[in-house]
Scaffold this active site. Sequence first.
Site, PDB file in Angstrom:
ATOM      1  N   GLY A   1      -6.271  -1.367   4.405  1.00  0.00           N
ATOM      2  CA  GLY A   1      -4.847  -1.550   4.094  1.00  0.00           C
ATOM      3  C   GLY A   1      -4.036  -0.269   4.256  1.00  0.00           C
TER       4      GLY A   1
ATOM      5  N   HIS B   1       0.810  -1.224   0.000  1.00  0.00           N
ATOM      6  CA  HIS B   1       0.000   0.000   0.000  1.00  0.00           C
ATOM      7  C   HIS B   1       0.843   1.275   0.000  1.00  0.00           C
ATOM      8  CE1 HIS B   1      -3.248  -2.787   0.931  1.00  0.00           C
ATOM      9  NE2 HIS B   1      -4.081  -1.827   0.592  1.00  0.00           N
TER      10      HIS B   1
ATOM     11  N   SER C   1      -7.370   0.313  -2.321  1.00  0.00           N
ATOM     12  CA  SER C   1      -6.650  -0.350  -1.222  1.00  0.00           C
ATOM     13  C   SER C   1      -7.409  -1.614  -0.855  1.00  0.00           C
ATOM     14  CB  SER C   1      -6.580   0.570  -0.002  1.00  0.00           C
ATOM     15  OG  SER C   1      -7.752   0.453   0.787  1.00  0.00           O
ATOM     16  N   ASP C   2      -6.775  -2.513  -0.149  1.00  0.00           N
ATOM     17  CA  ASP C   2      -7.530  -3.603   0.452  1.00  0.00           C
ATOM     18  C   ASP C   2      -8.134  -3.069   1.758  1.00  0.00           C
ATOM     19  OD1 ASP C   2      -8.698  -6.020   0.996  1.00  0.00           O
ATOM     20  OD2 ASP C   2      -6.915  -7.207   0.608  1.00  0.00           O
ATOM     21  N   TRP C   3      -8.961  -3.890   2.369  1.00  0.00           N
ATOM     22  CA  TRP C   3      -9.740  -3.493   3.557  1.00  0.00           C
ATOM     23  C   TRP C   3      -8.812  -2.907   4.642  1.00  0.00           C
ATOM     24  CZ3 TRP C   3     -15.118  -4.573   4.472  1.00  0.00           C
ATOM     25  CH2 TRP C   3     -15.549  -4.325   5.778  1.00  0.00           C
TER      26      TRP C   3
END
Length: 723
Positions: A265, A239, A261-263
């Site tokens: 992240g 990230h 982004s991921d959760w």
Amino acid sequence: MPHEDRIKELLGRMTTREKLGQLQQLSWAWDTGPGASAGTAQAETAAREGLLGSVLNVFGAASGNALQRIAVEESRLGIPLVFGLDVIHGYWTTFPIPLAQAAAFDPAVAEADGATSAREARSNGVHWTFSPMIDVTREPRWGRIAESFGEDPYLTARYAAAKICGYEGHDLGSPDRIAACAKHFAAYGGAEGGRDYNTVDVSEQRLRNTYLPPFQAAADAGVATFMASFNTVSGVPAHGNAHLLTGILKQQWDFGGVVVSDWAGVHELLVHGYAADAADAGRLALTSGVDMEMVSTSLAEHGEELLSAGHITQQRLDDAVARVLRLKFRLGLFDRPYVDEGAAVAAPTASARSAAREAAARCMVLLKNDAAALPLDLKASTIAVIGPFADSGDLLGAWVLPDAQRRFPSGTVVEALQAAAPQARIRHARGVEAEGDARDGIAEAVAAARAADAVVVVVGEPPALSGEAATRSGLGLPGAQEELIAAVAATGKPFTVVLVAGRPLTIGGWLDSAAAVVMAWHPGIEAGRAIADVLTGAVNPGGKLPVTFPRSAGQVPVYYNRENTGRPYDPAQPDVKYVSKYVDLADGPQFPFGHGLSYTTFATGEPQLSRDRIAASALRAGATVDVTVAVRNTGSRAGDEVVQLYVHDLVASIVQPVRRLRGFHRITLARGESTVVRFTLAAADLGFWTNDPTGEFVVEPGAVDVYAGTSSSAEGRSRLMIT
Ligand code: BGC
């Protein structure tokens, strides 16, 4: 007005807060974590204030429309929201898990899943799926291997392109298509120890040769979005990794879409110890190339102060916003923000079910079939169907919508076999549970086996043990299932094992005792019928392993495309001590990558090259070498074979894998029929990436062995000289 002009015009009217709002994605009803009750209200308020770009996990056309109405009708600029959801292997119609799909060695399976999922999801108000997951992985302990296409970069790249094409089609604006997301960028599948979210340390060449090819294929296929991965890559969290997100993805590959982004992240940059505080996390993510923040709110909260302090630039902020707006324009959301609630697909259609059934049967791999134990003799008067998954509706797989799980569980093997063999008496006994120590049912299962003419044991791991955050340290059958197999084996009756699982399992302990073994994976909604199709021979299995089956968890990672050590093990000299081996385990895998049998047999010839010499410069200029392989069905029935092409560059400036898959064709041949399968080798197949961080792909002179056959152990070989 063309999209780009409308984007410019909108950017001119947006405040900084509104721009930052477009970069924010919040979670809706499925947010069950701390503060969950606030989730929906928070999204509605932000949408009303024009401070929200996207929402994930909105479920149902009516809910989506209601939330969209707030954004479009009540916010100052009326910019529509884009709704995302993890539609991984089905919306209502659950297809086999992605790992199973890879076993079909037929990317059309993934395309069919993508197209069916897109139609169902879009009609229910979903615009964007966080799929395909294209993390190459050599880690069966990692639960997310179930969501992947396995261990091979080439196979994964082919599936990536097909699945994206299935989701996106040619026009994201059409009412049966959704935006796809190539995830997780990058190298998430390399997590140390297979432990989810764990550290990844890779050389540049390993990154480029192993982990990135599927992502490059996704970018080439026009995927609309990318998702950053939770892991660090050589010390730098993805990230906050400008090399990956900007240098490679946006500059070298010229990716014009959205990086989400991921959760949380972005927030996790703090937890990693990479960002000092939330503002710093937002700065690092945006400047590295993240365009939208999922769930955490670092940018929305701190973006203004970052901008006025000069820690982020106006140009980069506008670029990120433009990417988000472009996605919304491409999806047609400015013109058609709502879905027709009356047209929402509410259940799997008959044709979707039949596509899922065909896909599931195509994914199954016949690991073993001694003395033609399979297909089952349908004239058998009693068939014992034993094991915790024989009568289970829990065969959908790791990533299923909760509502689909509840409303459309998988069909069972017991009911499907009864339907396929109506005259037979099906005796079902669970024997043991999928997990836990209870053994009380074993006696009943043994009695059922003794009394039957044919015995099928359906064992494996439940979907709950695979998928995200489901790393296992052992790879055997959970609970007392191996004891159940041993008890059935002790009856002396020949038996077939059907394995259901989201990962390769270690099966050496009981493999010899079973007459036949079918790897069925988690087959999805049509699990029962598809397994019955294969057991009865209505479908002749033709799947191949997309991942190596280890002998023991202690042997992991074990994968076919390994580099040679200076001291490789030599099967002709098993007693030599100072070689690369385990002292307590036979060398090599239980089953190699690409392995899979059929109810018929095939003979494949040596690969024939159209030329045996070619200049590296000619390859670089686009010249190719054709490879042909003759194949004949030598058995007694029609069947499928997957002809596979591998290369090995014998001497190179970076030690090359002993084999690399560079082509495959799944073909169907009638009894006695033969054909010639054609492949083409180009520079991309014969060269490799160096360790140069700016990216250098080289084709070096020297000898390359070209192998063709029916698994990664194929012996048919020809040599190509690159001059
Ligand atoms: C997963 C992603 C997923 C996201 C949203 C994360 O935990 O890593 O793959 O898309 O959640 O549900």
